[in-house]
Write a protein that holds these residues in place. Structure first.
Motif, PDB file in Angstrom:
ATOM      1  N   PRO A 186       0.837  -1.205   0.000  1.00 17.40           N
ATOM      2  CA  PRO A 186       0.000   0.000   0.000  1.00 17.40           C
ATOM      3  C   PRO A 186       0.872   1.256   0.000  1.00 17.40           C
ATOM      4  O   PRO A 186       1.833   1.367   0.764  1.00 17.40           O
ATOM      5  CB  PRO A 186      -0.792  -0.114   1.297  1.00 17.40           C
ATOM      6  CG  PRO A 186      -0.754  -1.567   1.650  1.00 17.40           C
ATOM      7  CD  PRO A 186       0.580  -2.046   1.182  1.00 17.40           C
ATOM      8  N   LEU A 187       0.519   2.197  -0.845  1.00 18.50           N
ATOM      9  CA  LEU A 187       1.145   3.515  -0.873  1.00 18.50           C
ATOM     10  C   LEU A 187       0.041   4.565  -0.795  1.00 18.50           C
ATOM     11  O   LEU A 187      -1.037   4.386  -1.363  1.00 18.50           O
ATOM     12  CB  LEU A 187       1.966   3.717  -2.150  1.00 18.50           C
ATOM     13  CG  LEU A 187       3.186   2.812  -2.358  1.00 18.50           C
ATOM     14  CD1 LEU A 187       3.863   3.130  -3.687  1.00 18.50           C
ATOM     15  CD2 LEU A 187       4.185   2.953  -1.222  1.00 18.50           C
ATOM     16  N   CYS A 188       0.317   5.663  -0.113  1.00 18.59           N
ATOM     17  CA  CYS A 188      -0.679   6.724   0.038  1.00 18.59           C
ATOM     18  C   CYS A 188       0.049   8.032   0.324  1.00 18.59           C
ATOM     19  O   CYS A 188       1.270   8.069   0.449  1.00 18.59           O
ATOM     20  CB  CYS A 188      -1.660   6.394   1.156  1.00 18.59           C
ATOM     21  SG  CYS A 188      -0.882   6.167   2.771  1.00 18.59           S
ATOM     22  N   ALA A 189      -0.703   9.103   0.424  1.00 20.53           N
ATOM     23  CA  ALA A 189      -0.114  10.394   0.765  1.00 20.53           C
ATOM     24  C   ALA A 189       0.487  10.334   2.173  1.00 20.53           C
ATOM     25  O   ALA A 189      -0.029   9.634   3.047  1.00 20.53           O
ATOM     26  CB  ALA A 189      -1.183  11.483   0.699  1.00 20.53           C
ATOM     27  N   PRO A 190       1.597  11.017   2.409  1.00 21.38           N
ATOM     28  CA  PRO A 190       2.234  10.975   3.732  1.00 21.38           C
ATOM     29  C   PRO A 190       1.287  11.342   4.873  1.00 21.38           C
ATOM     30  O   PRO A 190       1.370  10.750   5.961  1.00 21.38           O
ATOM     31  CB  PRO A 190       3.365  12.005   3.597  1.00 21.38           C
ATOM     32  CG  PRO A 190       3.699  12.004   2.141  1.00 21.38           C
ATOM     33  CD  PRO A 190       2.384  11.812   1.441  1.00 21.38           C
ATOM     34  N   GLU A 191       0.378  12.300   4.662  1.00 17.49           N
ATOM     35  CA  GLU A 191      -0.556  12.688   5.717  1.00 17.49           C
ATOM     36  C   GLU A 191      -1.461  11.526   6.106  1.00 17.49           C
ATOM     37  O   GLU A 191      -1.776  11.324   7.285  1.00 17.49           O
ATOM     38  CB  GLU A 191      -1.403  13.874   5.257  1.00 17.49           C
ATOM     39  CG  GLU A 191      -0.610  15.146   4.975  1.00 17.49           C
ATOM     40  CD  GLU A 191       0.073  15.123   3.606  1.00 17.49           C
ATOM     41  OE1 GLU A 191      -0.175  14.170   2.817  1.00 17.49           O
ATOM     42  OE2 GLU A 191       0.854  16.050   3.333  1.00 17.49           O
ATOM     43  N   MET A 192      -1.868  10.739   5.104  1.00 15.00           N
ATOM     44  CA  MET A 192      -2.704   9.573   5.385  1.00 15.00           C
ATOM     45  C   MET A 192      -1.888   8.476   6.059  1.00 15.00           C
ATOM     46  O   MET A 192      -2.350   7.828   7.007  1.00 15.00           O
ATOM     47  CB  MET A 192      -3.330   9.039   4.092  1.00 15.00           C
ATOM     48  CG  MET A 192      -4.247   7.832   4.284  1.00 15.00           C
ATOM     49  SD  MET A 192      -5.019   7.287   2.730  1.00 15.00           S
ATOM     50  CE  MET A 192      -6.118   8.681   2.415  1.00 15.00           C
ATOM     51  N   ALA A 193      -0.655   8.283   5.602  1.00 18.88           N
ATOM     52  CA  ALA A 193       0.204   7.244   6.178  1.00 18.88           C
ATOM     53  C   ALA A 193       0.443   7.480   7.666  1.00 18.88           C
ATOM     54  O   ALA A 193       0.559   6.527   8.442  1.00 18.88           O
ATOM     55  CB  ALA A 193       1.530   7.191   5.423  1.00 18.88           C
ATOM     56  N   ALA A 194       0.499   8.748   8.066  1.00 21.25           N
ATOM     57  CA  ALA A 194       0.743   9.069   9.473  1.00 21.25           C
ATOM     58  C   ALA A 194      -0.387   8.597  10.375  1.00 21.25           C
ATOM     59  O   ALA A 194      -0.187   8.403  11.583  1.00 21.25           O
ATOM     60  CB  ALA A 194       0.949  10.579   9.633  1.00 21.25           C
ATOM     61  N   ARG A 195      -1.583   8.389   9.799  1.00 25.50           N
ATOM     62  CA  ARG A 195      -2.740   7.953  10.596  1.00 25.50           C
ATOM     63  C   ARG A 195      -2.903   6.431  10.594  1.00 25.50           C
ATOM     64  O   ARG A 195      -3.767   5.908  11.302  1.00 25.50           O
ATOM     65  CB  ARG A 195      -4.025   8.578  10.031  1.00 25.50           C
ATOM     66  CG  ARG A 195      -3.984  10.096   9.957  1.00 25.50           C
ATOM     67  CD  ARG A 195      -5.390  10.667   9.750  1.00 25.50           C
ATOM     68  NE  ARG A 195      -6.067  10.097   8.586  1.00 25.50           N
ATOM     69  CZ  ARG A 195      -6.048  10.621   7.372  1.00 25.50           C
ATOM     70  NH1 ARG A 195      -5.331  11.726   7.138  1.00 25.50           N
ATOM     71  NH2 ARG A 195      -6.720  10.072   6.379  1.00 25.50           N
ATOM     72  N   LEU A 196      -2.092   5.741   9.813  1.00 27.51           N
ATOM     73  CA  LEU A 196      -2.238   4.294   9.680  1.00 27.51           C
ATOM     74  C   LEU A 196      -1.215   3.581  10.554  1.00 27.51           C
ATOM     75  O   LEU A 196      -0.006   3.689  10.328  1.00 27.51           O
ATOM     76  CB  LEU A 196      -2.055   3.885   8.208  1.00 27.51           C
ATOM     77  CG  LEU A 196      -3.056   4.504   7.216  1.00 27.51           C
ATOM     78  CD1 LEU A 196      -2.687   4.135   5.780  1.00 27.51           C
ATOM     79  CD2 LEU A 196      -4.473   4.059   7.543  1.00 27.51           C
TER      80      LEU A 196
END
Length: 295
Positions: free
Chosen positions: A167-177
């Protein structure tokens, strides 16, 4: 077989217009006016008794008849060019047309083409990108780089690179995962290969949530959407290292899953040329070395 008495110039104009996707761009390449291009196309349509292009508000759209004619002409003009080059003294130049999966082209091949061309000036390498659906003979190609299992009927294949998906996503989203289960709270962008997300969740030991929404046939499109914050996409990480390095995408989990690999393919009944052999040898040497370096 009777050979049709059709004007070569009109056929050439049609081939350029199809390749350029525009009468204006075709006129620029041919160094004539747009009106001259339009006249030649109309003349050819009258002689054939079919419509080759639809003129719409969105631009030039080829008909089924136009799509059927184009690869035959493109292959024929390329073949004539090769012979004429030799007759004209360029006996050492061989044209090689290769269709390439867009993700592989952008993520790996294009940055390395200058090195290949410098090492092999005797090969005129021509690249045409695609979304992994390619018909080598129909599209006038010699070879293609595709993603999948390699089991394509009527084709010889050479395995190139295994590219694990994550999975890859925007850094802001990754910080919540934090945990893989957290992905159930975000939009999961999906490709036409429906087994990918269930396979990754199985590797993560987490139930796969329901996945709905649009289906995309391009990993590049999925990456752009993920970078915009639209959701998380399951992508071949090695092909998007530049996005990660530039901070456009982030990889929240180290868990990966293998869903296929890239292959070089060509029709089994096609005679292998010197250029095909050289390109295959170069790919086989360069791609695995890069893949091993990432492991």
């Amino acid at each position: 077989m009777d050979r049709p008495d059709l004007p070569l110039n009109a056929l050439r104009v049609f081939e350029v217009a199809m390749r350029q996707g525009s009468f204006t761009k075709a006129a620029t390449e041919l160094r004539v006016t747009q009106a001259a291009v339009s006249h030649q196309i109309a003349r050819l349509e009258d002689l054939l008794g079919v419509t080759l292009f639809l003129r719409t508000s969105q631009g030039l759209v080829p008909t089924d008849e136009g799509r059927l004619l184009f690869p035959v002409l493109e292959h024929g003009f390329d073949a004539m060019a090769r012979v004429l080059d030799r007759l004209g003294g360029r006996r050492d130049i061989e044209v090689l047309s290769v269709g390439v999966n867009t993700t592989f082209a952008l993520g790996w091949l294009m940055p390395r083409l200058d090195a290949f061309r410098e090492a092999h000036p005797e090969i005129d390498l021509r690249i045409a990108t695609n979304n992994n659906r390619v018909e080598i003979l129909r599209e006038g190609l010699d070879m293609a780089i595709r993603f999948g299992t390699g089991g394509w009927t009527g084709h010889e294949t050479i395995p190139l690179m295994a590219t694990p998906f994550a999975p890859l996503c925007a850094p802001e989203m990754a910080a919540r995962l934090r945990d893989p289960a957290d992905l159930g709270q975000v939009t999961l962008l999906r490709s036409y290969r429906s087994a990918e997300w269930p396979g990754w969740f199985a590797a993560a030991g987490t139930p796969c949530p329901p996945i709905t929404g649009a289906v995309f046939d391009s990993s590049v499109a999925l990456a752009e959407l993920a970078a915009s914050g639209a959701g998380a996409a399951l992508l071949p990480v090695a092909m998007f290292e530049r996005f990660v390095a530039q901070g456009q995408l982030a990889q929240p989990y180290g868990i990966t899953v293998s869903v296929g690999r890239y292959y070089l393919a060509w029709p089994s009944d096609r005679a292998t040329t010197r250029a095909m052999t050289t390109f295959a040898r170069w790919l086989s040497g360069a791609a695995p070395a890069d893949a091993a370096a990432r492991a």
